[in-house]
Design an enzyme around this catalytic site. Structure first.
Site, PDB file in Angstrom:
ATOM      1  N   TYR A   1       0.840  -1.202   0.000  1.00  0.00           N
ATOM      2  CA  TYR A   1       0.000   0.000   0.000  1.00  0.00           C
ATOM      3  C   TYR A   1       0.868   1.242   0.000  1.00  0.00           C
ATOM      4  CZ  TYR A   1       0.804   0.938   4.972  1.00  0.00           C
ATOM      5  OH  TYR A   1       1.389   1.226   6.184  1.00  0.00           O
ATOM      6  N   CYS A   2       0.254   2.342  -0.413  1.00  0.00           N
ATOM      7  CA  CYS A   2       0.925   3.641  -0.429  1.00  0.00           C
ATOM      8  C   CYS A   2      -0.084   4.690   0.010  1.00  0.00           C
ATOM      9  CB  CYS A   2       1.489   3.925  -1.825  1.00  0.00           C
ATOM     10  SG  CYS A   2       0.231   3.991  -3.119  1.00  0.00           S
ATOM     11  N   GLY A   3       0.025   5.892  -0.489  1.00  0.00           N
ATOM     12  CA  GLY A   3      -0.894   6.945  -0.100  1.00  0.00           C
ATOM     13  C   GLY A   3      -2.293   6.759  -0.662  1.00  0.00           C
TER      14      GLY A   3
ATOM     15  N   ILE B   1      -3.466   4.412   2.159  1.00  0.00           N
ATOM     16  CA  ILE B   1      -3.634   4.809   3.559  1.00  0.00           C
ATOM     17  C   ILE B   1      -4.657   5.938   3.707  1.00  0.00           C
ATOM     18  CG2 ILE B   1      -1.742   6.467   3.661  1.00  0.00           C
ATOM     19  CD1 ILE B   1      -1.082   5.298   6.472  1.00  0.00           C
TER      20      ILE B   1
ATOM     21  N   GLY C   1      -2.827   4.265  -3.615  1.00  0.00           N
ATOM     22  CA  GLY C   1      -2.929   3.048  -4.416  1.00  0.00           C
ATOM     23  C   GLY C   1      -2.226   3.102  -5.760  1.00  0.00           C
TER      24      GLY C   1
END
Length: 125
Positions: free
Chosen positions: A83-85, A112, A87
């Site tokens: 995951y990142c900020g 996130i 997607g």
């Protein structure tokens, strides 16, 4: 607030998303609640991870993921959720891990920011 991404960046993300598998935020939360065994990887920058991250996540930033992943995960069949900020970076990372031979890689759509919007728990180390 999410930053505006350039059209060229969005184009390579769109291309990667054709080849990867995504998982919803709710599905990741359910996996964590069931205590399923998988590696949860935050691919954001180190400063983003330090501010907060999903419980149980390890940090392998997008800039070093491909270089360092084999030290962390030698089993190409190990389940991995990235995951990142929002997607996008995790989609690119998932595509690269698949190119490296990893077979059970998922990218969390919404990142996130979506996790935070749902009010799910975040942690700091």
């Amino acid at each position: 607030m999410a930053r505006q991404h350039s059209p060229r960046f969005l184009k390579i993300v769109e291309d990667a998303k054709k080849r990867i598998h995504e998982i919803t935020i709710d599905e990741v939360k359910a996996k964590l609640d069931r205590k399923e065994k998988f590696l949860l990887v935050d691919v954001r920058e180190e400063s983003e991870y330090a501010a907060d991250h999903l419980p149980g996540a390890v940090h392998l930033g997008k800039g070093i993921l491909e270089r360092d992943v084999e030290d962390r995960v030698s089993d190409l069949n190990a389940p991995i959720v990235l995951y990142c900020g929002g997607g996008l970076r995790s989609a690119l990372a998932a595509d690269n891990l698949q190119k490296m031979g990893y077979t059970h890689v998922l990218s969390m759509d919404g990142g996130i920011r979506g996790w935070r919007e749902k009010g799910f728990t975040l942690t700091k180390d």
